[in-house]
Design an enzyme around this catalytic site. Structure first.
Site, PDB file in Angstrom:
ATOM      1  N   VAL A  35      36.292   3.180  20.632  1.00 13.77           N
ATOM      2  CA  VAL A  35      35.139   4.042  20.899  1.00 13.77           C
ATOM      3  C   VAL A  35      33.888   3.571  20.155  1.00 13.77           C
ATOM      4  O   VAL A  35      32.825   3.401  20.744  1.00 13.77           O
ATOM      5  CB  VAL A  35      35.469   5.511  20.522  1.00 13.77           C
ATOM      6  CG1 VAL A  35      34.222   6.368  20.477  1.00 13.77           C
ATOM      7  CG2 VAL A  35      36.450   6.081  21.532  1.00 13.77           C
TER       8      VAL A  35
ATOM      9  N   ASP B 185      32.811  -0.553   9.266  1.00 22.07           N
ATOM     10  CA  ASP B 185      34.258  -0.307   9.241  1.00 22.07           C
ATOM     11  C   ASP B 185      34.785  -0.596   7.846  1.00 22.07           C
ATOM     12  O   ASP B 185      34.216  -1.418   7.112  1.00 22.07           O
ATOM     13  CB  ASP B 185      34.975  -1.175  10.283  1.00 22.07           C
ATOM     14  CG  ASP B 185      36.266  -0.519  10.774  1.00 22.07           C
ATOM     15  OD1 ASP B 185      36.310  -0.048  11.914  1.00 22.07           O
ATOM     16  OD2 ASP B 185      37.237  -0.451   9.975  1.00 22.07           O
TER      17      ASP B 185
ATOM     18  N   LEU C 257      35.118   8.062  27.511  1.00 20.27           N
ATOM     19  CA  LEU C 257      35.363   6.746  28.117  1.00 20.27           C
ATOM     20  C   LEU C 257      36.860   6.494  28.281  1.00 20.27           C
ATOM     21  O   LEU C 257      37.686   7.052  27.566  1.00 20.27           O
ATOM     22  CB  LEU C 257      34.714   5.638  27.290  1.00 20.27           C
ATOM     23  CG  LEU C 257      35.183   5.402  25.853  1.00 20.27           C
ATOM     24  CD1 LEU C 257      36.502   4.663  25.763  1.00 20.27           C
ATOM     25  CD2 LEU C 257      34.132   4.630  25.103  1.00 20.27           C
TER      26      LEU C 257
ATOM     27  N   LYS D  88      36.558  18.566  25.044  1.00 17.03           N
ATOM     28  CA  LYS D  88      37.269  17.287  25.038  1.00 17.03           C
ATOM     29  C   LYS D  88      38.784  17.490  25.181  1.00 17.03           C
ATOM     30  O   LYS D  88      39.449  16.823  25.976  1.00 17.03           O
ATOM     31  CB  LYS D  88      36.946  16.540  23.731  1.00 17.03           C
ATOM     32  CG  LYS D  88      37.716  15.270  23.512  1.00 17.03           C
ATOM     33  CD  LYS D  88      37.411  14.209  24.543  1.00 17.03           C
ATOM     34  CE  LYS D  88      38.428  13.085  24.463  1.00 17.03           C
ATOM     35  NZ  LYS D  88      38.257  12.081  25.494  1.00 17.03           N
TER      36      LYS D  88
ATOM     37  N   ASN E 109      41.224  16.321  28.490  1.00 15.39           N
ATOM     38  CA  ASN E 109      42.399  15.447  28.416  1.00 15.39           C
ATOM     39  C   ASN E 109      43.678  16.176  28.802  1.00 15.39           C
ATOM     40  O   ASN E 109      44.549  15.606  29.452  1.00 15.39           O
ATOM     41  CB  ASN E 109      42.538  14.850  27.007  1.00 15.39           C
ATOM     42  CG  ASN E 109      41.743  13.558  26.891  1.00 15.39           C
ATOM     43  OD1 ASN E 109      41.105  13.137  27.850  1.00 15.39           O
ATOM     44  ND2 ASN E 109      41.795  12.925  25.735  1.00 15.39           N
TER      45      ASN E 109
ATOM     46  N   PHE F 267      44.208  10.840  39.347  1.00 13.94           N
ATOM     47  CA  PHE F 267      45.220  11.312  38.375  1.00 13.94           C
ATOM     48  C   PHE F 267      46.377  12.052  39.038  1.00 13.94           C
ATOM     49  O   PHE F 267      46.871  13.035  38.512  1.00 13.94           O
ATOM     50  CB  PHE F 267      44.566  12.177  37.277  1.00 13.94           C
ATOM     51  CG  PHE F 267      43.985  11.328  36.194  1.00 13.94           C
ATOM     52  CD1 PHE F 267      44.701  11.054  35.040  1.00 13.94           C
ATOM     53  CD2 PHE F 267      42.741  10.749  36.354  1.00 13.94           C
ATOM     54  CE1 PHE F 267      44.187  10.239  34.065  1.00 13.94           C
ATOM     55  CE2 PHE F 267      42.216   9.922  35.383  1.00 13.94           C
ATOM     56  CZ  PHE F 267      42.936   9.668  34.232  1.00 13.94           C
TER      57      PHE F 267
ATOM     58  N   GLY G  33      50.728   7.700  28.464  1.00 10.06           N
ATOM     59  CA  GLY G  33      50.804   7.232  27.073  1.00 10.06           C
ATOM     60  C   GLY G  33      49.400   7.005  26.577  1.00 10.06           C
ATOM     61  O   GLY G  33      48.460   7.653  27.032  1.00 10.06           O
TER      62      GLY G  33
ATOM     63  N   CYS H 236      45.268   8.635  23.418  1.00 10.00           N
ATOM     64  CA  CYS H 236      44.598   9.937  23.523  1.00 10.00           C
ATOM     65  C   CYS H 236      45.470  11.046  24.082  1.00 10.00           C
ATOM     66  O   CYS H 236      45.704  12.045  23.398  1.00 10.00           O
ATOM     67  CB  CYS H 236      43.331   9.788  24.362  1.00 10.00           C
ATOM     68  SG  CYS H 236      42.075   8.825  23.523  1.00 10.00           S
TER      69      CYS H 236
ATOM     70  N   LYS I 266      48.183   1.071  29.890  1.00 14.19           N
ATOM     71  CA  LYS I 266      47.606   1.025  31.241  1.00 14.19           C
ATOM     72  C   LYS I 266      46.941  -0.337  31.411  1.00 14.19           C
ATOM     73  O   LYS I 266      46.788  -1.081  30.431  1.00 14.19           O
ATOM     74  CB  LYS I 266      46.640   2.167  31.459  1.00 14.19           C
ATOM     75  CG  LYS I 266      45.384   2.098  30.628  1.00 14.19           C
ATOM     76  CD  LYS I 266      44.468   3.184  31.132  1.00 14.19           C
ATOM     77  CE  LYS I 266      43.200   3.231  30.330  1.00 14.19           C
ATOM     78  NZ  LYS I 266      42.313   4.267  30.791  1.00 14.19           N
TER      79      LYS I 266
HETATM   80  P1  NAD Z   1      40.659   3.095  16.580  1.00 17.81           P
HETATM   81  O1  NAD Z   1      41.890   3.372  15.837  1.00 17.81           O
HETATM   82  O2  NAD Z   1      40.649   2.008  17.630  1.00 17.81           O
HETATM   83  O3  NAD Z   1      39.462   2.773  15.578  1.00 17.81           O
HETATM   84  C1  NAD Z   1      39.159   3.517  14.444  1.00 17.81           C
HETATM   85  C2  NAD Z   1      38.425   2.587  13.468  1.00 17.81           C
HETATM   86  O4  NAD Z   1      37.901   3.384  12.417  1.00 17.81           O
HETATM   87  C3  NAD Z   1      39.320   1.541  12.821  1.00 17.81           C
HETATM   88  O5  NAD Z   1      38.746   0.260  12.992  1.00 17.81           O
HETATM   89  C4  NAD Z   1      39.343   1.956  11.325  1.00 17.81           C
HETATM   90  O6  NAD Z   1      39.452   0.845  10.449  1.00 17.81           O
HETATM   91  C5  NAD Z   1      38.007   2.643  11.198  1.00 17.81           C
HETATM   92  N1  NAD Z   1      37.893   3.561  10.063  1.00 17.81           N
HETATM   93  C6  NAD Z   1      38.781   4.461   9.590  1.00 17.81           C
HETATM   94  N2  NAD Z   1      38.273   5.126   8.527  1.00 17.81           N
HETATM   95  C7  NAD Z   1      37.018   4.644   8.331  1.00 17.81           C
HETATM   96  C8  NAD Z   1      35.980   4.941   7.401  1.00 17.81           C
HETATM   97  N3  NAD Z   1      36.115   5.889   6.465  1.00 17.81           N
HETATM   98  N4  NAD Z   1      34.843   4.236   7.485  1.00 17.81           N
HETATM   99  C9  NAD Z   1      34.681   3.280   8.433  1.00 17.81           C
HETATM  100  N5  NAD Z   1      35.628   2.965   9.344  1.00 17.81           N
HETATM  101  C10 NAD Z   1      36.774   3.641   9.292  1.00 17.81           C
HETATM  102  O7  NAD Z   1      40.229   4.484  17.253  1.00 17.81           O
HETATM  103  P2  NAD Z   1      39.591   4.741  18.695  1.00 17.81           P
HETATM  104  O8  NAD Z   1      40.613   4.519  19.765  1.00 17.81           O
HETATM  105  O9  NAD Z   1      38.269   4.063  18.774  1.00 17.81           O
HETATM  106  O10 NAD Z   1      39.380   6.321  18.607  1.00 17.81           O
HETATM  107  C11 NAD Z   1      38.408   6.897  17.744  1.00 17.81           C
HETATM  108  C12 NAD Z   1      38.271   8.367  18.094  1.00 17.81           C
HETATM  109  O11 NAD Z   1      37.778   8.515  19.434  1.00 17.81           O
HETATM  110  C13 NAD Z   1      39.587   9.146  18.072  1.00 17.81           C
HETATM  111  O12 NAD Z   1      39.350  10.440  17.624  1.00 17.81           O
HETATM  112  C14 NAD Z   1      40.007   9.167  19.520  1.00 17.81           C
HETATM  113  O13 NAD Z   1      40.836  10.268  19.835  1.00 17.81           O
HETATM  114  C15 NAD Z   1      38.677   9.275  20.226  1.00 17.81           C
HETATM  115  N6  NAD Z   1      38.655   8.744  21.580  1.00 17.81           N
HETATM  116  C16 NAD Z   1      39.299   7.602  21.869  1.00 17.81           C
HETATM  117  C17 NAD Z   1      39.246   7.085  23.176  1.00 17.81           C
HETATM  118  C18 NAD Z   1      39.980   5.810  23.529  1.00 17.81           C
HETATM  119  O14 NAD Z   1      40.129   5.544  24.717  1.00 17.81           O
HETATM  120  N7  NAD Z   1      40.452   5.022  22.562  1.00 17.81           N
HETATM  121  C19 NAD Z   1      38.504   7.735  24.157  1.00 17.81           C
HETATM  122  C20 NAD Z   1      37.821   8.899  23.805  1.00 17.81           C
HETATM  123  C21 NAD Z   1      37.899   9.402  22.514  1.00 17.81           C
END
Ligand code: NAD
Length: 458
Positions: free
Chosen positions: A27, A46, A167, A221, A225, A266, A274, A277, A345
């Site tokens: 994200v 990060d 997304l 949100k 989902n 869907f 899986g 999310c 997926k």
């Molecule tokens: P991810 O696990 O791919 O990435 C999270 C990142 O945050 C990692 O790189 C981690 O090192 C970093 N991080 C953790 N603590 C930190 C800190 N204190 N400072 C800086 N960086 C830090 O997660 P994601 O899939 O991008 O999901 C992030 C959020 O968005 C989640 O809540 C998820 O539910 C939501 N979300 C995800 C999607 C998806 O398709 N992946 C879609 C919509 C919403």
């Protein structure tokens, strides 16, 4: 005049904004890059120094179509940068997004540790007014928790916005650039105006920006989902019933999808949902409901049905190779299974809660051997299965000497394969298709024994 009022005076910004994106996962990276693409000045932060170093070299740590090209271009043109230095990023930005992970805790609730740590770090670095935006998926009430944490660690003013992200991995850039809608939860209407300015380039084709309170934004949100997960579990149940009563879910799905009140998306049955999310968000909503003394019976059933569905293909495999036998360790000894598709997926390398994991684990428990291929997720799979399975260089190599093909992810490249070549490579021409990719009649004519989900075996 208060600092906040000075920053917010006037309402319209109409200019590139300075943004920090905390968290460079699926994200954070996509959102940060797309905000840079529309002219803003974005710094992505990060805690993972190796990840940041790779990003600084223009190497994208995840597989997401179109991302690398857009990220490299925006970095080169000076609108996008990467750092581990949160304090510096916060000092140079007006808006700080939190896009860190919110994994499941042991009881299924959302683990807010990373969000609250990030909020504390942001607060400690603030040298003046900031807008702090929760982009992570967070339970209702998290904006208040973030506000409390920030209040404890800064004397500067701030607002907290809830801006959940919708997304889809595999089409993330397209979804971010052309969203169906943008949700802004806020506690100050002037801040909502700034967020609308920021999102204006993405909503030019008419997608609405819905402005609401923080709690409703957070709930939207989860409700979205869980609704999508409900459609999948519903169709999986209908598919299972179709098998029992001799109906074909292929027709049933189209028959209901053409109803405008239902729509076609869907509704595809398979091996269960899986990913990073749906499973965790369904669990988190259930836990949120329990904590509020409210029972969500539909959502609870959605979760149960999905757990069961992950074993459907294994039941079919056992029925085929060891009919009327109780599944026990060693039952499938000597059988070799080609697995096509490992990611949860297509068009992603993400294997978080991918159905391929329990299916392969069960095949191994039953004594089967697995040789697998996925166009993007081989590196992730190695981390999960190590040397316990074989990794094939391409989809045809995975079929060599196989007693059956198990198709688990509907990558485009698996849609129209060379069936005669497959039959020659395999020890037995048997296919277990967890994604209903092929035509049962055609496969029968080609000499295959073909099993899929919710369609009669011809
Ligand atoms: P991810 O696990 O791919 O990435 C999270 C990142 O945050 C990692 O790189 C981690 O090192 C970093 N991080 C953790 N603590 C930190 C800190 N204190 N400072 C800086 N960086 C830090 O997660 P994601 O899939 O991008 O999901 C992030 C959020 O968005 C989640 O809540 C998820 O539910 C939501 N979300 C995800 C999607 C998806 O398709 N992946 C879609 C919509 C919403």
């Amino acid at each position: 005049m208060e600092a906040r009022d000075r920053r917010l005076a006037g309402g319209r910004w109409n200019a590139a904004m300075k943004l920090a994106m905390v968290g460079t996962g699926y994200v954070g990276l996509v959102a940060g890059t797309c905000f840079a693409e529309t002219g803003n000045d974005v710094v992505c932060v990060d805690v993972d120094a190796e990840r940041v170093a790779r990003l600084q070299e223009g190497k994208v740590p995840i597989y997401e179509p179109g991302l690398e090209e857009m990220l490299t271009r925006n970095s080169r043109e000076g609108r996008l940068s990467f750092t581990t230095d949160l304090a510096e990023a916060v000092r140079r930005s007006l808006i700080v997004f939190i896009a860190v992970g919110t994994p499941s805790d042991e009881d299924g609730s959302s683990d807010l540790r990373y969000v609250l740590e990030a909020a504390k770090g942001v607060a400690e670095a603030m040298d003046g007014y900031r807008i702090i935006v929760n982009k992570s998926t967070v339970p209702v009430g998290t904006a208040d928790k973030v506000r409390d944490v920030v209040l404890r660690h800064t004397r500067h003013e701030f607002n907290v916005v809830s801006n959940p992200e919708f997304l889809k991995e595999g089409a993330a850039i397209e979804d971010f650039m052309k969203p169906d809608r943008v949700i802004i939860g806020h506690d100050d209407v002037r801040v909502a105006e700034i967020m609308k300015e920021l999102y204006a380039p993405f909503t030019r084709t008419g997608a609405p920006i819905l402005v609401m309170d923080n709690r409703s934004a957070e709930m939207t949100k989860y409700a979205a989902n869980c609704m999508l997960a409900t459609r999948i579990s519903f169709m999986n149940e209908i598919a299972n019933l179709c098998e029992r009563v001799g109906a074909d879910v292929h027709w049933v799905r189209q028959g209901i999808g053409l109803d405008r009140r239902i729509g076609p998306t869907f509704l595809f049955p398979g091996v269960g949902y899986g990913g990073s999310c749906f499973p965790k968000d369904v669990r988190a909503l259930l836990q949120m409901a329990r904590e509020s003394g409210c029972e969500l019976e539909v959502v609870a059933a959605v979760h149960r049905v999905n757990e069961k569905q992950k074993t459907r293909l294994i039941e079919k495999i056992v029925d085929h190779f060891a009919p009327n036998m109780e599944p026990s360790p060693g039952l499938l000894k000597g059988k070799v299974f080609a697995v096509w598709g490992l990611s949860f997926k297509p068009r992603t390398d993400d294997m978080r809660e991918a159905p391929s994991v329990p299916v392969i684990e069960r095949l191994l428990e039953l004594g089967g051997e697995v040789q697998a291929y996925d166009p993007a997720a081989m590196e992730q799979a190695r981390r999960i299965f190590g040397e316990r399975i074989r990794y094939s260089p391409n989809n045809y190599a995975a079929l060599e000497g196989a007693d059956a093909l198990v198709l688990l992810t509907e990558w485009n490249m698996f849609r129209n394969p060379d069936f005669p070549r497959m039959a020659k490579l395999m020890r037995q021409p048997v296919i277990f298709d967890g994604r209903n990719q092929y035509n049962p009649r055609e496969l029968k004519d080609l000499g295959f024994t073909y099993y899929c989900i919710g369609r009669p075996t011809i």
